[in-house]
Every structure is written in structure tokens, then in C-alpha cells.
Design an enzyme around this catalytic site. Structure first.
Site, PDB file in Angstrom:
ATOM      1  N   ASP A  18       0.825  -1.221   0.000  1.00  0.00           N
ATOM      2  CA  ASP A  18       0.000   0.000   0.000  1.00  0.00           C
ATOM      3  C   ASP A  18       0.852   1.262   0.000  1.00  0.00           C
ATOM      4  OD1 ASP A  18      -2.350  -1.431   0.090  1.00  0.00           O
ATOM      5  OD2 ASP A  18      -2.619  -1.230   2.264  1.00  0.00           O
ATOM      6  N   ARG A  98       1.066   4.340  16.915  1.00  0.00           N
ATOM      7  CA  ARG A  98       0.712   5.404  15.961  1.00  0.00           C
ATOM      8  C   ARG A  98       1.143   6.799  16.371  1.00  0.00           C
ATOM      9  NH1 ARG A  98       0.953   2.018  12.071  1.00  0.00           N
ATOM     10  NH2 ARG A  98      -0.912   0.810  11.624  1.00  0.00           N
ATOM     11  N   ASP A 127      -6.590   3.820  12.765  1.00  0.00           N
ATOM     12  CA  ASP A 127      -5.236   4.341  12.580  1.00  0.00           C
ATOM     13  C   ASP A 127      -5.214   5.715  11.924  1.00  0.00           C
ATOM     14  OD1 ASP A 127      -3.998   2.199  13.812  1.00  0.00           O
ATOM     15  OD2 ASP A 127      -3.998   0.998  11.985  1.00  0.00           O
ATOM     16  N   SER A 179      -4.647  -8.225   7.051  1.00  0.00           N
ATOM     17  CA  SER A 179      -4.035  -6.933   7.310  1.00  0.00           C
ATOM     18  C   SER A 179      -3.327  -7.035   8.656  1.00  0.00           C
ATOM     19  CB  SER A 179      -5.117  -5.850   7.344  1.00  0.00           C
ATOM     20  OG  SER A 179      -4.572  -4.673   7.889  1.00  0.00           O
TER      21      SER A 179
HETATM   22  N1  ARG Z   1      -7.856  -2.808  15.673  1.00  0.00           N
HETATM   23  C1  ARG Z   1      -6.550  -2.526  16.168  1.00  0.00           C
HETATM   24  C2  ARG Z   1      -6.450  -1.073  16.535  1.00  0.00           C
HETATM   25  O1  ARG Z   1      -7.245  -0.307  16.091  1.00  0.00           O
HETATM   26  C3  ARG Z   1      -5.485  -2.974  15.225  1.00  0.00           C
HETATM   27  C4  ARG Z   1      -5.342  -2.184  13.972  1.00  0.00           C
HETATM   28  C5  ARG Z   1      -4.360  -2.858  13.091  1.00  0.00           C
HETATM   29  N2  ARG Z   1      -3.994  -2.039  11.991  1.00  0.00           N
HETATM   30  C6  ARG Z   1      -3.768  -2.521  10.795  1.00  0.00           C
HETATM   31  N3  ARG Z   1      -3.448  -1.696   9.865  1.00  0.00           N
HETATM   32  N4  ARG Z   1      -3.880  -3.793  10.530  1.00  0.00           N
HETATM   33  O2  ARG Z   1      -5.587  -0.695  17.267  1.00  0.00           O
END
Ligand code: ARG
Length: 432
Positions: A18, A98, A127, A179
Site C-alpha cells: 500500500d 501510531r 489508525d 491486514s
Molecule cells: N484494531 C486494532 C487497533 O485499532 C489494530 C489495527 C491494526 N492495523 C492494521 N493496519 N492492521 O488498534
């Protein structure tokens, strides 16, 4: 589409498909000069490879920073001290990473004199919120571009095709059908067959942990020493934060400990099915809480549970760089003064149990707790205590007859309440 020729954009770059496509797309479609910014929070295995790929994708410059120590000291450890588990279980690996990646992004933008930063988050997840809010708090003058949220609308196959045309190396190995996001504090996996909440996760979802029924039959005890709420030693050996967590991830993983399968509420209002592998986080949270149970008072524990929830929500919702966080963190830090001691955790085929604890600040007193010899508790004093403690209850019994005269209905508490004339009258009154 609006073009930004001559402008520099710093892109948060993972090295995946991506964000590699995003490099080329930001350049080709929007006219940006692209600088990539990669923060190693414990998942970048091949720094040179990431840089080479960024350049091959069209970046002018590829920055990679080892941020593992910073991540542990300023993000993971404070969250551990706070007992921050989102919806009581998720140790927040991705959510904690993040804001730090956003901080690195802002630093890079300043160094490059860029007015634009970008990330590869989609418009459905948490995110994007975390990146956007963190950048907004640290550098409100910067503009955030999110190609995956609009503009760069490509399916996975289209991305692969686009990558081929732009000379971006696409791994020959079969791409993960999920993912995935990874750092020292855990591995988050979503999408693909996991979207069926009834389906058990297939084996290929897990990479850090063995299947519990393939774990050693013999349980393994590990002793974790903490000082003011922070882990300092494993089995008596002093270790830095990164090494300690790496060691526990490996050890827990070998025993199948640290798998989490949950339906989670995203900030954007969607329920999603998430799989996590977080052996160190699960073990350390259990140890930390067990130690707090021993050294904090009942009141402190109760209040801290509430703060923990608030803290976890705040982290999850991307509100890291806020005054509310500073205030909660100050409380949490203060509670950790006496959280020093040792916890023995037993890892046993996917399960984990705290089986021992000791601390110089322990509020547990054998002389008070014992049913054996040496009991110092004044049993007679309990009489007076109960008299006073039960005063409101006896007063109520005399004046409100909650339980009638010991009729059989007393056993059915909810029906007794609903049928009670007093309650009905009270209801009618309230309605009037
Ligand atoms: N659901 C989790 C969170 O919001 C994990 C997110 C994982 N991100 C990803 N790009 N796969 O913290």
C-alpha cells in the site's frame, strides 16, 4: 486532481504494498516530491531493504529510525503502569505505536521543510484517526494527505499491477491474506477469513505463538521483577525494556500464551473481529496487576480500574497528545510509588496464572489473614463493626419491609421487587 508540484510530502512508510504504491501515486498524480519516514518499533527486519524499496518506488529520500527504546520508555511502559487494556483485553500495540510514528513524521517534515505529511491508512479504521489527531496536536500547520482514504482507489490486484508498471518490487512470496500490524508490544491481525466472526482463526494467522496443544506439556514458571510499576528483571536477570519484552514474547509464544480473539468497537462505530498475539503484553499486564493487588489499597485499586479504562479509551481513540492524557498520566505515575516486587507467572499450554507474589511494600499481612497460629486480628471487634456497617440495612428493614415476612417469594429477588406495591406506587408517582 489538485497538483502540488514542487512541494515535499513526508509519507509514513511501512515498506508494504500500500505505502509503496502511495509513494509512486503521490509523485505521479499529485506531483509531490516524496520523502518516506519509517519508524522501527520492533518490526523492521531489513532496514536497507525498506530504504531500497522506498527509493525504487520513487522516493527522493528514505528515512528509517530506530525508535524501539523510545517506544518502550514513553509509550508502552506508561500504558502498562496504567493497566491500559482496551475493552478489558487488547493491550493496544498498534494504538500505542501510531502517535510515535506521527511524531517521527512531524520531525521529518520539519527537517525537510515540508508542509505536507501522508499516511496509508484507510477511511474505515482507527489508525487514520490516530495519525491525523497526533499530527494536528503536534503541528496544526501541516496538512495530512491520506491517499487510501480517497483518490488512490485501487483494489489489491490493481495495486500489484500499478506496482509492476512503476518498477516497484512486489514480493514473489504469497502475500498475507490479512491486514497485519506489528511492533514490540504485539501483532494485530484483521480481515480476510477473520471477518466471519464464527470461524475459528486458521493456523496461518499466528506467527508469534504456537498452538496451545503443541506447546510443551511441562508448565514454565517465570519470575518478573518490577520497580515502581516497570519490569526490570526476568528470572533474576536484569534486562533493558526492549530485550525484556523480546524475551517474553519468545517465551510466551513457545507456550502458546498471548492469543486474543475479540470483537472490538472501533472509534468509527464499526464492530470488527480482531486477532492479537501479544505474549509479553499479556504476561506483563497480569504480573503488574497482581503486584498492584498486593500493594495498593482497595480504594486505590477500585479507582485505578476506572482510570485504566479511561486511559485505554484515550489511547485507542488517538488522543495521546492531549491535556487529558497528561492529567491521567500524572495520577498513574503517582500510584506506582509502591508497585515494586516480584511476581511468579506460570505459563501452561496457552494459559497463564499468577502463582506467587512478594513485595517489600506488601499490604498483605499473614498475621491478619491467617486462620492458623499467630492470628493478630481482633475477632471481637468485628461485632461492633458489623453493628455500625449494618445500621442502614436494619433501619430499612424496619421501615420499608423490603422482604415481607419471610414468604417464599423472598427467594426470587427481581420478582419480589417488581411485585412490590411500594415500588409500583413510587413508579406511578414518578410518572405523574
Ligand atoms: N484494531 C486494532 C487497533 O485499532 C489494530 C489495527 C491494526 N492495523 C492494521 N493496519 N492492521 O488498534
Amino acid at each position: 486532481m489538485k497538483r502540488y508540484d514542487g512541494e515535499t510530502c513526508v509519507l509514513a512508510y511501512s515498506g508494504g504494498l500500500d505505502t509503496s504504491v502511495a509513494v509512486a501515486w503521490l509523485r505521479e498524480t499529485l506531483g509531490f516530491e516524496v520523502v518516506t519516514c519509517t519508524g522501527d518499533l520492533g518490526s523492521v527486519r531489513d532496514i536497507d531493504g525498506v530504504q531500497r524499496k522506498a527509493i525504487a518506488s520513487g522516493a527522493r529520500k528514505a528515512i528509517v529510525q530506530d525508535a524501539r527504546d523510545v517506544f518502550m520508555e514513553f509509550f508502552v511502559w506508561p500504558a502498562l503502569q496504567a493497566d491500559a487494556l482496551y475493552q478489558e483485553r487488547y493491550p493496544l500495540a498498534t494504538a500505542l505505536g501510531r502517535p510515535l510514528l506521527a511524531k517521527l513524521l512531524v520531525d521529518a517534515a520539519r527537517a525537510e521543510n515540508a508542509r505536507f505529511v501522508a499516511h496509508g491508512c484507510t477511511g474505515k479504521g482507527n489508525d487514520q484517526v490516530r495519525f491525523d489527531l497526533a499530527v494536528g496536536a503536534l503541528a496544526p500547520d501541516l496538512t495530512v494527505i491520506a491517499p487510501m482514504r480517497g483518490g488512490m482507489n485501487m483494489t489489491r490486484d490493481e495495486e500489484i499491477e500499478y506496482a509492476r508498471r512503476h518498477g516497484i518490487p512486489v514480493e514473489a512470496t504469497k502475500k498475507s491474506p490479512y491486514s497485519v500490524d506489528e511492533n514490540l508490544w504485539g501483532r494485530s491481525v484483521e480481515a480476510g477469513v477473520l471477518e466471519d466472526p464464527w470461524g475459528a482463526p486458521p493456523r496461518d494467522v499466528f506467527q508469534w505463538t504456537v498452538d496451545p496443544d503443541e506447546a510443551p506439556a511441562k508448565p514454565r514458571d517465570v519470575v518478573i521483577e518490577l520497580a515502581e510499576g516497570l519490569p526490570t528483571k526476568l528470572d533474576g536477570e536484569a534486562l533493558g525494556a526492549v530485550a525484556l519484552v523480546e524475551r517474553l514474547n519468545a517465551l510466551g509464544g513457545r507456550h502458546g500464551v498471548g492469543r486474543i480473539d475479540q470483537i472490538e468497537d472501533r472509534l468509527v462505530g464499526i464492530k470488527s473481529r480482531e486477532i492479537y498475539e501479544a505474549p509479553a503484553a499479556v504476561i506483563l499486564h497480569a504480573a503488574h496487576r497482581a503486584l498492584e493487588e498486593m500493594v495498593l489499597t482497595r480504594d486505590a485499586l477500585r479507582f485505578k480500574r476506572r482510570v485504566a479504562q479511561e486511559y485505554a479509551d484515550l489511547v485507542y481513540n488517538g488522543l495521546w497528545f492531549t491535556a487529558h492524557h497528561q492529567d491521567l498520566a500524572a495520577y498513574v505515575r503517582s500510584t506506582q510509588r509502591f508497585v515494586s516486587g516480584e511476581i511468579r507467572v506460570r505459563l501452561d499450554r496457552g494459559g497463564l496464572t499468577v502463582v506467587g507474589r512478594r513485595s517489600p511494600h506488601s499490604l498483605y499481612s499473614t498475621a491478619l489473614a491467617t486462620y492458623g497460629k499467630g492470628d493478630l486480628f481482633d475477632h471481637r471487634a468485628s461485632e461492633g463493626f458489623i453493628t455500625v456497617f449494618g445500621l442502614p440495612l436494619r433501619t430499612q428493614a424496619r421501615t420499608q419491609a423490603l422482604w415481607g415476612e419471610g414468604s417464599a417469594a423472598v427467594l426470587d429477588v427481581p420478582r419480589r421487587v417488581l411485585a412490590s406495591g411500594t415500588t409500583t406506587r413510587a413508579k406511578t408517582k414518578r410518572r405523574a
